[in-house]
Motif scaffolding. Sequence first.
Motif, PDB file in Angstrom:
ATOM      1  N   PRO A   1       0.836  -1.203   0.000  1.00 47.77           N
ATOM      2  CA  PRO A   1       0.000   0.000   0.000  1.00 47.77           C
ATOM      3  C   PRO A   1       0.870   1.253   0.000  1.00 47.77           C
ATOM      4  O   PRO A   1       2.030   1.225   0.433  1.00 47.77           O
ATOM      5  CB  PRO A   1      -0.801  -0.116   1.301  1.00 47.77           C
ATOM      6  CG  PRO A   1       0.011  -1.008   2.168  1.00 47.77           C
ATOM      7  CD  PRO A   1       0.749  -1.944   1.241  1.00 47.77           C
ATOM      8  N   TYR A   2       0.317   2.345  -0.491  1.00 46.64           N
ATOM      9  CA  TYR A   2       1.033   3.615  -0.522  1.00 46.64           C
ATOM     10  C   TYR A   2       1.288   4.084   0.902  1.00 46.64           C
ATOM     11  O   TYR A   2       0.395   4.056   1.747  1.00 46.64           O
ATOM     12  CB  TYR A   2       0.211   4.660  -1.274  1.00 46.64           C
ATOM     13  CG  TYR A   2       0.831   6.024  -1.250  1.00 46.64           C
ATOM     14  CD1 TYR A   2       1.917   6.322  -2.057  1.00 46.64           C
ATOM     15  CD2 TYR A   2       0.352   7.014  -0.400  1.00 46.64           C
ATOM     16  CE1 TYR A   2       2.504   7.565  -2.028  1.00 46.64           C
ATOM     17  CE2 TYR A   2       0.930   8.261  -0.363  1.00 46.64           C
ATOM     18  CZ  TYR A   2       2.003   8.541  -1.194  1.00 46.64           C
ATOM     19  OH  TYR A   2       2.585   9.770  -1.153  1.00 46.64           O
ATOM     20  N   LYS A   3       2.527   4.504   1.155  1.00 44.39           N
ATOM     21  CA  LYS A   3       2.880   5.019   2.478  1.00 44.39           C
ATOM     22  C   LYS A   3       3.171   6.508   2.379  1.00 44.39           C
ATOM     23  O   LYS A   3       3.839   6.954   1.452  1.00 44.39           O
ATOM     24  CB  LYS A   3       4.124   4.311   3.017  1.00 44.39           C
ATOM     25  CG  LYS A   3       3.897   2.891   3.429  1.00 44.39           C
ATOM     26  CD  LYS A   3       5.161   2.350   4.047  1.00 44.39           C
ATOM     27  CE  LYS A   3       5.026   0.906   4.419  1.00 44.39           C
ATOM     28  NZ  LYS A   3       6.269   0.378   4.978  1.00 44.39           N
ATOM     29  N   THR A   4       2.684   7.226   3.356  1.00 45.05           N
ATOM     30  CA  THR A   4       2.974   8.662   3.419  1.00 45.05           C
ATOM     31  C   THR A   4       4.338   8.878   4.064  1.00 45.05           C
ATOM     32  O   THR A   4       4.934   7.951   4.639  1.00 45.05           O
ATOM     33  CB  THR A   4       1.907   9.388   4.253  1.00 45.05           C
ATOM     34  OG1 THR A   4       1.970   8.889   5.590  1.00 45.05           O
ATOM     35  CG2 THR A   4       0.524   9.179   3.676  1.00 45.05           C
ATOM     36  N   HIS A   5       4.818  10.100   3.986  1.00 40.96           N
ATOM     37  CA  HIS A   5       6.088  10.442   4.614  1.00 40.96           C
ATOM     38  C   HIS A   5       6.017  10.201   6.122  1.00 40.96           C
ATOM     39  O   HIS A   5       6.961   9.683   6.723  1.00 40.96           O
ATOM     40  CB  HIS A   5       6.434  11.899   4.320  1.00 40.96           C
ATOM     41  CG  HIS A   5       7.651  12.376   5.019  1.00 40.96           C
ATOM     42  ND1 HIS A   5       8.913  11.944   4.688  1.00 40.96           N
ATOM     43  CD2 HIS A   5       7.811  13.227   6.070  1.00 40.96           C
ATOM     44  CE1 HIS A   5       9.801  12.515   5.495  1.00 40.96           C
ATOM     45  NE2 HIS A   5       9.159  13.295   6.334  1.00 40.96           N
ATOM     46  N   LEU A   6       4.881  10.526   6.704  1.00 35.46           N
ATOM     47  CA  LEU A   6       4.708  10.346   8.146  1.00 35.46           C
ATOM     48  C   LEU A   6       4.782   8.860   8.523  1.00 35.46           C
ATOM     49  O   LEU A   6       5.343   8.500   9.566  1.00 35.46           O
ATOM     50  CB  LEU A   6       3.377  10.948   8.597  1.00 35.46           C
ATOM     51  CG  LEU A   6       3.106  10.925  10.096  1.00 35.46           C
ATOM     52  CD1 LEU A   6       4.200  11.666  10.860  1.00 35.46           C
ATOM     53  CD2 LEU A   6       1.748  11.532  10.393  1.00 35.46           C
ATOM     54  N   ALA A   7       4.266   7.984   7.684  1.00 32.71           N
ATOM     55  CA  ALA A   7       4.330   6.550   7.967  1.00 32.71           C
ATOM     56  C   ALA A   7       5.777   6.061   7.980  1.00 32.71           C
ATOM     57  O   ALA A   7       6.164   5.251   8.824  1.00 32.71           O
ATOM     58  CB  ALA A   7       3.517   5.768   6.939  1.00 32.71           C
ATOM     59  N   TYR A   8       6.591   6.570   7.045  1.00 31.34           N
ATOM     60  CA  TYR A   8       8.008   6.188   7.036  1.00 31.34           C
ATOM     61  C   TYR A   8       8.734   6.719   8.275  1.00 31.34           C
ATOM     62  O   TYR A   8       9.587   6.043   8.841  1.00 31.34           O
ATOM     63  CB  TYR A   8       8.696   6.699   5.768  1.00 31.34           C
ATOM     64  CG  TYR A   8       8.367   5.890   4.548  1.00 31.34           C
ATOM     65  CD1 TYR A   8       8.830   4.586   4.411  1.00 31.34           C
ATOM     66  CD2 TYR A   8       7.599   6.416   3.519  1.00 31.34           C
ATOM     67  CE1 TYR A   8       8.533   3.830   3.295  1.00 31.34           C
ATOM     68  CE2 TYR A   8       7.300   5.677   2.399  1.00 31.34           C
ATOM     69  CZ  TYR A   8       7.776   4.383   2.289  1.00 31.34           C
ATOM     70  OH  TYR A   8       7.483   3.644   1.177  1.00 31.34           O
ATOM     71  N   VAL A   9       8.391   7.934   8.699  1.00 31.32           N
ATOM     72  CA  VAL A   9       9.008   8.499   9.899  1.00 31.32           C
ATOM     73  C   VAL A   9       8.632   7.668  11.121  1.00 31.32           C
ATOM     74  O   VAL A   9       9.474   7.368  11.971  1.00 31.32           O
ATOM     75  CB  VAL A   9       8.587   9.977  10.080  1.00 31.32           C
ATOM     76  CG1 VAL A   9       9.014  10.510  11.440  1.00 31.32           C
ATOM     77  CG2 VAL A   9       9.180  10.828   8.974  1.00 31.32           C
ATOM     78  N   ARG A  10       7.381   7.250  11.205  1.00 30.10           N
ATOM     79  CA  ARG A  10       6.936   6.451  12.350  1.00 30.10           C
ATOM     80  C   ARG A  10       7.603   5.077  12.383  1.00 30.10           C
ATOM     81  O   ARG A  10       7.722   4.477  13.450  1.00 30.10           O
ATOM     82  CB  ARG A  10       5.421   6.300  12.325  1.00 30.10           C
ATOM     83  CG  ARG A  10       4.725   7.575  12.731  1.00 30.10           C
ATOM     84  CD  ARG A  10       3.240   7.408  12.762  1.00 30.10           C
ATOM     85  NE  ARG A  10       2.602   8.632  13.230  1.00 30.10           N
ATOM     86  CZ  ARG A  10       1.357   8.945  12.994  1.00 30.10           C
ATOM     87  NH1 ARG A  10       0.584   8.128  12.291  1.00 30.10           N
ATOM     88  NH2 ARG A  10       0.855  10.065  13.439  1.00 30.10           N
ATOM     89  N   GLU A  11       8.024   4.576  11.220  1.00 30.37           N
ATOM     90  CA  GLU A  11       8.758   3.302  11.211  1.00 30.37           C
ATOM     91  C   GLU A  11      10.148   3.464  11.819  1.00 30.37           C
ATOM     92  O   GLU A  11      10.671   2.560  12.456  1.00 30.37           O
ATOM     93  CB  GLU A  11       8.907   2.781   9.777  1.00 30.37           C
ATOM     94  CG  GLU A  11       7.654   2.193   9.194  1.00 30.37           C
ATOM     95  CD  GLU A  11       7.878   1.692   7.775  1.00 30.37           C
ATOM     96  OE1 GLU A  11       9.009   1.795   7.250  1.00 30.37           O
ATOM     97  OE2 GLU A  11       6.910   1.198   7.188  1.00 30.37           O
TER      98      GLU A  11
END
Length: 111
Positions: A79-89
């Motif tokens: 699924p498409y990930k936002t920039h915030l999702a990558y930061v939270r990882e």
Amino acid sequence: MAGGNAIRGSRVGAGPMGEAERGESAPRLRVSFWCANGHETQPSFASDAQIPDTWDCQRCGFPAGPEREAPPAPPRTEPYKTHLAYVRERRSAADGEAILAEALAKLRGEI
């Protein structure tokens, strides 16, 4: 008088093309490949060519394999990930609070 060109629609040197002029065609081998949707694809290979393990299905684009009962699994789409999702990882909530506190302190002139 019609157009006046007797050889209209042909090229110089054009003639009937057949086995005699092209030579013998290479021996061929048709191989069946099946995808996860049950579609059969039968590409043609030269008899001495190495047959690949998978082939793309012409109908759905999924990978197809030579075994009808065990076709390759369809590709898993992320699924498409936002920039915030990558930061939270990469960062925990505590790391985020510490970075925010440091940035606020810098803006207030405390550092």
